[in-house]
Design a protein around this motif. Structure first.
Motif, PDB file in Angstrom:
ATOM      1  N   LEU A   1       3.415  -7.818   3.639  1.00 33.97           N
ATOM      2  CA  LEU A   1       1.974  -7.975   3.404  1.00 33.97           C
ATOM      3  C   LEU A   1       1.683  -8.683   2.080  1.00 33.97           C
ATOM      4  N   LYS A   2       2.596  -8.538   1.134  1.00 30.20           N
ATOM      5  CA  LYS A   2       2.390  -9.161  -0.175  1.00 30.20           C
ATOM      6  C   LYS A   2       2.454 -10.684  -0.109  1.00 30.20           C
ATOM      7  N   LEU A   3       2.994 -11.221   0.977  1.00 34.35           N
ATOM      8  CA  LEU A   3       3.100 -12.670   1.121  1.00 34.35           C
ATOM      9  C   LEU A   3       1.806 -13.296   1.641  1.00 34.35           C
ATOM     10  N   LEU A   4       0.869 -12.472   2.107  1.00 33.23           N
ATOM     11  CA  LEU A   4      -0.370 -13.002   2.664  1.00 33.23           C
ATOM     12  C   LEU A   4      -1.329 -13.407   1.551  1.00 33.23           C
ATOM     13  N   PRO A   5      -2.081 -14.487   1.741  1.00 33.10           N
ATOM     14  CA  PRO A   5      -3.144 -14.835   0.781  1.00 33.10           C
ATOM     15  C   PRO A   5      -4.172 -13.709   0.722  1.00 33.10           C
ATOM     16  N   PRO A   6      -4.847 -13.530  -0.407  1.00 37.97           N
ATOM     17  CA  PRO A   6      -5.791 -12.403  -0.552  1.00 37.97           C
ATOM     18  C   PRO A   6      -6.851 -12.338   0.542  1.00 37.97           C
ATOM     19  N   ALA A   7      -7.426 -13.481   0.922  1.00 40.44           N
ATOM     20  CA  ALA A   7      -8.470 -13.468   1.947  1.00 40.44           C
ATOM     21  C   ALA A   7      -7.904 -13.035   3.299  1.00 40.44           C
ATOM     22  N   HIS A   8      -6.689 -13.456   3.611  1.00 45.04           N
ATOM     23  CA  HIS A   8      -6.037 -13.045   4.864  1.00 45.04           C
ATOM     24  C   HIS A   8      -5.733 -11.555   4.839  1.00 45.04           C
ATOM     25  N   CYS A   9      -5.235 -11.067   3.711  1.00 43.53           N
ATOM     26  CA  CYS A   9      -4.876  -9.648   3.610  1.00 43.53           C
ATOM     27  C   CYS A   9      -6.115  -8.759   3.718  1.00 43.53           C
ATOM     28  N   GLU A  10      -7.200  -9.156   3.090  1.00 42.39           N
ATOM     29  CA  GLU A  10      -8.440  -8.378   3.151  1.00 42.39           C
ATOM     30  C   GLU A  10      -9.003  -8.357   4.568  1.00 42.39           C
ATOM     31  N   THR A  11      -8.971  -9.493   5.247  1.00 40.44           N
ATOM     32  CA  THR A  11      -9.470  -9.549   6.629  1.00 40.44           C
ATOM     33  C   THR A  11      -8.593  -8.714   7.547  1.00 40.44           C
ATOM     34  N   LEU A  12      -7.288  -8.773   7.341  1.00 38.50           N
ATOM     35  CA  LEU A  12      -6.363  -7.969   8.152  1.00 38.50           C
ATOM     36  C   LEU A  12      -6.598  -6.487   7.909  1.00 38.50           C
ATOM     37  N   ARG A  13      -6.821  -6.102   6.664  1.00 39.46           N
ATOM     38  CA  ARG A  13      -7.097  -4.690   6.356  1.00 39.46           C
ATOM     39  C   ARG A  13      -8.345  -4.207   7.076  1.00 39.46           C
ATOM     40  N   TYR A  14      -9.399  -5.007   7.038  1.00 41.74           N
ATOM     41  CA  TYR A  14     -10.665  -4.628   7.673  1.00 41.74           C
ATOM     42  C   TYR A  14     -10.509  -4.524   9.188  1.00 41.74           C
ATOM     43  N   LEU A  15      -9.766  -5.458   9.765  1.00 43.71           N
ATOM     44  CA  LEU A  15      -9.552  -5.443  11.217  1.00 43.71           C
ATOM     45  C   LEU A  15      -8.725  -4.243  11.639  1.00 43.71           C
ATOM     46  N   MET A  16      -7.668  -3.920  10.896  1.00 45.08           N
ATOM     47  CA  MET A  16      -6.808  -2.799  11.260  1.00 45.08           C
ATOM     48  C   MET A  16      -7.554  -1.463  11.145  1.00 45.08           C
ATOM     49  N   ALA A  17      -8.408  -1.336  10.149  1.00 41.53           N
ATOM     50  CA  ALA A  17      -9.220  -0.115  10.023  1.00 41.53           C
ATOM     51  C   ALA A  17     -10.148   0.027  11.231  1.00 41.53           C
ATOM     52  N   HIS A  18     -10.687  -1.097  11.710  1.00 43.40           N
ATOM     53  CA  HIS A  18     -11.540  -1.072  12.909  1.00 43.40           C
ATOM     54  C   HIS A  18     -10.730  -0.678  14.137  1.00 43.40           C
ATOM     55  N   LEU A  19      -9.551  -1.270  14.310  1.00 44.62           N
ATOM     56  CA  LEU A  19      -8.733  -0.957  15.473  1.00 44.62           C
ATOM     57  C   LEU A  19      -8.272   0.503  15.440  1.00 44.62           C
ATOM     58  N   LYS A  20      -8.100   1.038  14.257  1.00 48.03           N
ATOM     59  CA  LYS A  20      -7.755   2.466  14.138  1.00 48.03           C
ATOM     60  C   LYS A  20      -8.897   3.319  14.691  1.00 48.03           C
ATOM     61  N   ARG A  21     -10.143   2.914  14.402  1.00 45.89           N
ATOM     62  CA  ARG A  21     -11.297   3.654  14.932  1.00 45.89           C
ATOM     63  C   ARG A  21     -11.406   3.479  16.452  1.00 45.89           C
ATOM     64  N   VAL A  22     -10.946   2.341  16.955  1.00 47.53           N
ATOM     65  CA  VAL A  22     -10.930   2.142  18.408  1.00 47.53           C
ATOM     66  C   VAL A  22      -9.966   3.127  19.054  1.00 47.53           C
ATOM     67  N   THR A  23      -8.793   3.324  18.454  1.00 50.33           N
ATOM     68  CA  THR A  23      -7.812   4.263  19.021  1.00 50.33           C
ATOM     69  C   THR A  23      -8.295   5.702  18.962  1.00 50.33           C
ATOM     70  N   GLN A  24      -9.188   6.016  18.036  1.00 50.26           N
ATOM     71  CA  GLN A  24      -9.728   7.374  17.957  1.00 50.26           C
ATOM     72  C   GLN A  24     -10.636   7.700  19.138  1.00 50.26           C
ATOM     73  N   CYS A  25     -11.053   6.676  19.873  1.00 49.75           N
ATOM     74  CA  CYS A  25     -11.852   6.871  21.092  1.00 49.75           C
ATOM     75  C   CYS A  25     -11.025   6.562  22.332  1.00 49.75           C
ATOM     76  N   GLU A  26      -9.716   6.779  22.236  1.00 56.39           N
ATOM     77  CA  GLU A  26      -8.799   6.412  23.316  1.00 56.39           C
ATOM     78  C   GLU A  26      -9.117   7.132  24.625  1.00 56.39           C
ATOM     79  N   LYS A  27      -9.640   8.358  24.548  1.00 57.30           N
ATOM     80  CA  LYS A  27      -9.961   9.100  25.766  1.00 57.30           C
ATOM     81  C   LYS A  27     -11.003   8.383  26.607  1.00 57.30           C
TER      82      LYS A  27
END
Length: 332
Positions: free
Chosen positions: A256-282
């Motif tokens: 992750l340290k190899l990613l440019p800051p803007a890419h890393c921030e966008t990836l962080r935001y997306l992964m947090a969203h996908l985590k919330r998607v999995t919380q509604c897996e039922k």
């Protein structure tokens, strides 16, 4: 005539104030030796109030600083120089010398419009400030270029689509797996390219939430440099092949340290969203593994791979995204 006992009592009473004054002076001596002013009853009373006010002020300043950093990210960006033919006399904006020749006198940054000699372009610092006059689209635009041009932290496509999905689509069955109508997904793309953050993607404009998820996935697919960049791709592949879970997590963290800051921030935001998607897996039936299958090839791709190698990498791409979703709180 007063007795001897009464004279002794009077003498003691007269000496008492002097003794109290001397004791007070001796108690103030350490403070004076340290260069401190002696505490007064008033200052002792106001001290807790001052401390509380100072802490509140410090907290306000800290919050203001954080808000300022959120609104004005300082991402470094290299210039996007391309050979250019200038009409009329032109001077290099780096060395201030004349550009000689009739054609292809120098290079011009396609994002900020900086004009320099071809030789000077090799030493120009990475301080490109993209101009909206040159950056006229949202899709198929370099991610760092887009966020710097609009002075935002993440692409508005990502923020707006995720907010809309979380507002009305987290319980939708097959979220991100079911595709929306391609014509309507193209309409959303054109709306973002035309109107930017003013694009209307509400339920009144697009009732089917799969159209919004399709537009978000299309944005990541059309990035000229993937969200997980070409340079970082091999390290993520190596991390996915580590069998030990703890060592794999450490390897992903290093990648992750190899990613440019803007890419890393966008990836962080997306992964947090996908985590919330999995919380509604039922309700939506989308686990981290299912989302990894969907987003693996969308977020990462390697250049110049033969068909068999690319097919084999799909399995590891899924593992990377699945690991990012499951451990987003520890990795970011």
């Amino acid at each position: 005539m007063p007795s001897r006992e009464s004279l002794q009592i009077v003498t003691k009473r007269k000496k008492q104030p002097h003794r109290q004054r001397s004791e007070r002076k001796s108690s103030l001596f350490p403070a004076a030796a340290l260069g401190l002013s002696p505490p007064s009853p008033a200052s002792t009373f106001w001290q807790p109030i001052r401390s509380f006010a100072l802490s509140q002020l410090t907290s306000l300043v800290r919050r203001a600083t954080l808000r300022e950093s959120d609104l004005a990210p300082k991402y470094e960006k290299v210039h996007n120089f391309k050979v250019h033919t200038f009409r009329g006399p032109h001077w290099c904006e780096y060395c201030a010398n004349f550009m000689w020749g009739l054609i292809a006198q120098g290079v011009k940054c396609a994002d900020c419009g900086l004009n320099v000699h071809k030789q000077c372009s090799k030493v120009v610092p990475n301080d490109c400030q993209p101009d909206l006059r040159h950056v006229k689209k949202v899709y198929s635009c370099d991610l760092t270029t887009l966020v710097k041009a609009h002075n935002i932290k993440r692409p508005m496509v990502v923020d707006m689509c995720i907010q809309e999905i979380e507002a009305r689509g987290l319980q939708s069955e097959g979220l991100y797996r079911i595709s929306g109508f391609s014509e309507l997904v193209e309409d959303v793309k054109m709306a973002f390219d035309r109107d930017g953050e003013k694009a209307d993607i509400s339920c009144t404009a697009y009732e089917d939430i799969n159209i919004i998820t399709g537009a978000l996935k299309l944005y990541f697919r059309e990035l000229p440099i993937p969200l997980i960049t070409y340079d970082a791709y091999p390290r993520f592949m190596e991390a996915a092949k580590v069998t030990d879970p703890e060592k794999r997590l450490e390897a992903v963290h290093e990648a992750l340290k190899l990613l440019p800051p803007a890419h890393c921030e966008t990836l962080r935001y997306l992964m947090a969203h996908l985590k919330r998607v999995t919380q509604c897996e039922k309700d939506n039936l989308m686990s981290s593994e299912n989302l990894g299958i969907v987003f693996g090839p969308t977020l990462m791709r390697a250049p110049d791979l033969d068909a068999m190698t690319a097919l084999n990498d799909i399995r590891y791409q899924r593992l990377v995204v699945e690991s990012l979703i499951t451990n987003d709180d520890m990795l970011f």
